[in-house]
Design a protein around this motif. Structure first.
Motif, PDB file in Angstrom:
ATOM      1  N   ASP A  90     -26.242 -31.957 -35.237  1.00 40.85           N
ATOM      2  CA  ASP A  90     -25.906 -32.820 -34.105  1.00 40.85           C
ATOM      3  C   ASP A  90     -26.982 -32.770 -33.017  1.00 40.85           C
ATOM      4  OD1 ASP A  90     -25.423 -30.191 -33.431  1.00 40.85           O
ATOM      5  OD2 ASP A  90     -23.661 -30.629 -32.213  1.00 40.85           O
ATOM      6  N   GLY A  91     -28.172 -32.277 -33.364  1.00 33.99           N
ATOM      7  CA  GLY A  91     -29.261 -32.140 -32.398  1.00 33.99           C
ATOM      8  C   GLY A  91     -29.895 -33.466 -32.017  1.00 33.99           C
ATOM      9  N   GLN A  92     -30.768 -33.413 -31.042  1.00 29.17           N
ATOM     10  CA  GLN A  92     -31.401 -34.613 -30.479  1.00 29.17           C
ATOM     11  C   GLN A  92     -32.914 -34.462 -30.501  1.00 29.17           C
ATOM     12  OE1 GLN A  92     -29.909 -37.559 -28.926  1.00 29.17           O
ATOM     13  NE2 GLN A  92     -32.047 -38.178 -29.139  1.00 29.17           N
ATOM     14  N   ILE A  93     -33.588 -35.497 -30.982  1.00 29.14           N
ATOM     15  CA  ILE A  93     -35.047 -35.572 -30.898  1.00 29.14           C
ATOM     16  C   ILE A  93     -35.408 -36.494 -29.738  1.00 29.14           C
ATOM     17  CG2 ILE A  93     -37.157 -36.379 -32.019  1.00 29.14           C
ATOM     18  CD1 ILE A  93     -35.901 -35.632 -34.697  1.00 29.14           C
ATOM     19  N   VAL A  94     -36.335 -36.038 -28.907  1.00 27.13           N
ATOM     20  CA  VAL A  94     -36.923 -36.868 -27.862  1.00 27.13           C
ATOM     21  C   VAL A  94     -38.410 -36.900 -28.194  1.00 27.13           C
ATOM     22  CG1 VAL A  94     -37.387 -37.096 -25.399  1.00 27.13           C
ATOM     23  CG2 VAL A  94     -35.199 -36.146 -26.167  1.00 27.13           C
ATOM     24  N   THR A  95     -38.920 -38.076 -28.526  1.00 26.68           N
ATOM     25  CA  THR A  95     -40.310 -38.145 -28.979  1.00 26.68           C
ATOM     26  C   THR A  95     -41.089 -39.290 -28.346  1.00 26.68           C
ATOM     27  OG1 THR A  95     -41.761 -38.169 -30.934  1.00 26.68           O
ATOM     28  CG2 THR A  95     -39.798 -39.565 -31.032  1.00 26.68           C
ATOM     29  N   SER A  96     -42.356 -39.017 -28.166  1.00 31.08           N
ATOM     30  CA  SER A  96     -43.294 -40.064 -27.798  1.00 31.08           C
ATOM     31  C   SER A  96     -43.639 -40.825 -29.078  1.00 31.08           C
ATOM     32  CB  SER A  96     -44.556 -39.453 -27.195  1.00 31.08           C
ATOM     33  OG  SER A  96     -45.500 -40.463 -26.912  1.00 31.08           O
ATOM     34  N   THR A  97     -43.825 -42.101 -28.972  1.00 29.05           N
ATOM     35  CA  THR A  97     -44.194 -42.904 -30.140  1.00 29.05           C
ATOM     36  C   THR A  97     -45.696 -42.867 -30.411  1.00 29.05           C
ATOM     37  OG1 THR A  97     -44.287 -44.868 -28.742  1.00 29.05           O
ATOM     38  CG2 THR A  97     -42.224 -44.469 -29.952  1.00 29.05           C
ATOM     39  N   ASP A 114     -45.963 -44.528 -42.237  1.00 30.53           N
ATOM     40  CA  ASP A 114     -45.340 -45.625 -41.496  1.00 30.53           C
ATOM     41  C   ASP A 114     -43.857 -45.347 -41.277  1.00 30.53           C
ATOM     42  OD1 ASP A 114     -47.628 -47.240 -41.328  1.00 30.53           O
ATOM     43  OD2 ASP A 114     -47.254 -48.106 -43.312  1.00 30.53           O
ATOM     44  N   GLY A 115     -43.304 -45.932 -40.218  1.00 31.05           N
ATOM     45  CA  GLY A 115     -41.869 -45.936 -39.992  1.00 31.05           C
ATOM     46  C   GLY A 115     -41.223 -44.573 -39.831  1.00 31.05           C
ATOM     47  N   LEU A 116     -41.894 -43.648 -39.179  1.00 33.70           N
ATOM     48  CA  LEU A 116     -41.362 -42.287 -39.065  1.00 33.70           C
ATOM     49  C   LEU A 116     -40.063 -42.219 -38.265  1.00 33.70           C
ATOM     50  CD1 LEU A 116     -44.628 -40.214 -38.624  1.00 33.70           C
ATOM     51  CD2 LEU A 116     -43.061 -40.181 -40.568  1.00 33.70           C
ATOM     52  N   VAL A 117     -39.973 -42.977 -37.186  1.00 32.16           N
ATOM     53  CA  VAL A 117     -38.740 -42.950 -36.380  1.00 32.16           C
ATOM     54  C   VAL A 117     -37.564 -43.440 -37.224  1.00 32.16           C
ATOM     55  CG1 VAL A 117     -37.567 -43.967 -34.381  1.00 32.16           C
ATOM     56  CG2 VAL A 117     -39.924 -43.142 -34.160  1.00 32.16           C
ATOM     57  N   GLU A 118     -37.775 -44.521 -37.962  1.00 33.98           N
ATOM     58  CA  GLU A 118     -36.711 -45.051 -38.816  1.00 33.98           C
ATOM     59  C   GLU A 118     -36.346 -44.066 -39.926  1.00 33.98           C
ATOM     60  OE1 GLU A 118     -39.533 -46.713 -37.967  1.00 33.98           O
ATOM     61  OE2 GLU A 118     -38.617 -48.087 -36.517  1.00 33.98           O
ATOM     62  N   LYS A 119     -37.347 -43.404 -40.483  1.00 34.13           N
ATOM     63  CA  LYS A 119     -37.089 -42.426 -41.541  1.00 34.13           C
ATOM     64  C   LYS A 119     -36.292 -41.234 -41.010  1.00 34.13           C
ATOM     65  CE  LYS A 119     -41.066 -43.686 -44.327  1.00 34.13           C
ATOM     66  NZ  LYS A 119     -42.462 -43.389 -44.689  1.00 34.13           N
ATOM     67  N   MET A 120     -36.608 -40.764 -39.795  1.00 38.45           N
ATOM     68  CA  MET A 120     -35.851 -39.651 -39.211  1.00 38.45           C
ATOM     69  C   MET A 120     -34.412 -40.072 -38.934  1.00 38.45           C
ATOM     70  SD  MET A 120     -38.564 -37.664 -36.714  1.00 38.45           S
ATOM     71  CE  MET A 120     -39.198 -39.102 -35.851  1.00 38.45           C
ATOM     72  N   ARG A 121     -34.238 -41.295 -38.448  1.00 36.38           N
ATOM     73  CA  ARG A 121     -32.878 -41.802 -38.204  1.00 36.38           C
ATOM     74  C   ARG A 121     -32.115 -41.943 -39.520  1.00 36.38           C
ATOM     75  NH1 ARG A 121     -34.849 -46.045 -33.646  1.00 36.38           N
ATOM     76  NH2 ARG A 121     -34.640 -44.635 -31.874  1.00 36.38           N
ATOM     77  N   ALA A 122     -32.795 -42.414 -40.556  1.00 44.11           N
ATOM     78  CA  ALA A 122     -32.158 -42.559 -41.870  1.00 44.11           C
ATOM     79  C   ALA A 122     -31.738 -41.197 -42.437  1.00 44.11           C
ATOM     80  CB  ALA A 122     -33.097 -43.267 -42.843  1.00 44.11           C
ATOM     81  N   ALA A 123     -32.451 -40.137 -42.031  1.00 47.60           N
ATOM     82  CA  ALA A 123     -32.106 -38.780 -42.463  1.00 47.60           C
ATOM     83  C   ALA A 123     -30.954 -38.206 -41.639  1.00 47.60           C
ATOM     84  CB  ALA A 123     -33.326 -37.874 -42.364  1.00 47.60           C
ATOM     85  N   GLY A 124     -30.454 -38.988 -40.678  1.00 44.12           N
ATOM     86  CA  GLY A 124     -29.305 -38.561 -39.887  1.00 44.12           C
ATOM     87  C   GLY A 124     -29.624 -38.030 -38.510  1.00 44.12           C
ATOM     88  N   ALA A 125     -30.883 -38.043 -38.103  1.00 46.40           N
ATOM     89  CA  ALA A 125     -31.265 -37.503 -36.796  1.00 46.40           C
ATOM     90  C   ALA A 125     -31.020 -38.521 -35.688  1.00 46.40           C
ATOM     91  CB  ALA A 125     -32.735 -37.098 -36.805  1.00 46.40           C
TER      92      ALA A 125
END
Length: 190
Positions: A90-97, A114-125
């Motif tokens: 249930d953790g939170q990532i705060v990242t610069s793009t 490519d698409g790292l933010v989407e991939k992390m979200r797809a992994a449940g983050a």
């Protein structure tokens, strides 16, 4: 209070150590026990840098193990993805793009994913991604990405802005204070 575990990840020279000092000072001023630990990996050559900040009623170790980070604050998207296994479910990532090419990309041996933010979200983050470099430049210096990130991170803590400003005043030299305050508020309100 349970121990809060924050990982600050980035590339050498981005200001992760100042960010960890700011968080450590903030937590200490709130009366918490704080442990800060730095792990460098060729930081002088643009390599990965990790800092752990742990705060709570009593903290015994400065190290955060896999699956224990409440927050991952990342100066760069590939670093956020690299350390994803350390995030709690249930953790939170705060990242610069911002994207900083690692050595294999620079030498042509690999491509930046490519698409790292989407991939992390797809992994449940849960990912809060923001163009911190543009906001830092708007504040007056590209070096203020670290404080823009701290402003964004402040959304996830129930602390008044005054507490953050007091900690900022304690760790930032006076001549850079106004710039860093601007960077904090730009990150907070982006």
């Amino acid at each position: 209070m349970e121990t809060t575990n924050i990982m600050i990840v980035g590339v050498g020279g981005q200001g992760s150590l100042l960010a960890s000092k700011l968080l450590g000072r903030l937590a200490m001023e709130q009366g918490y026990d704080v442990k800060v630990s730095e792990v460098h990996g060729m930081s002088q050559r643009g390599g990965s840098v990790v800092t752990y900040v742990r705060c709570g009623e009593k903290v015994y170790s400065p190290v955060i193990d896999e699956g224990e980070a409440d927050y991952i604050v990342s100066f760069e998207t590939l670093e956020a993805a690299r350390w994803l296994s350390y995030l709690k479910p249930d953790g939170q990532i705060v990242t610069s793009t911002q994207q900083i090419d690692p050595m294999p990309v620079i030498t042509g041996a690999a491509q930046y994913p490519d698409g790292l933010v989407e991939k992390m979200r797809a992994a449940g983050a849960k990912v809060d991604a923001l163009d911190c470099l543009a906001l830092a430049e708007q504040a007056g210096s590209s070096k203020a990405v670290n404080i823009v990130l701290m402003g964004r991170l402040s959304h996830y803590f129930d602390l008044p802005d005054e507490a953050w400003m007091k900690a900022l005043e304690a760790v930032v030299p006076q001549k850079f204070l106004e710039l860093n305050k601007n960077a904090f508020y730009l990150g907070k309100h982006a």
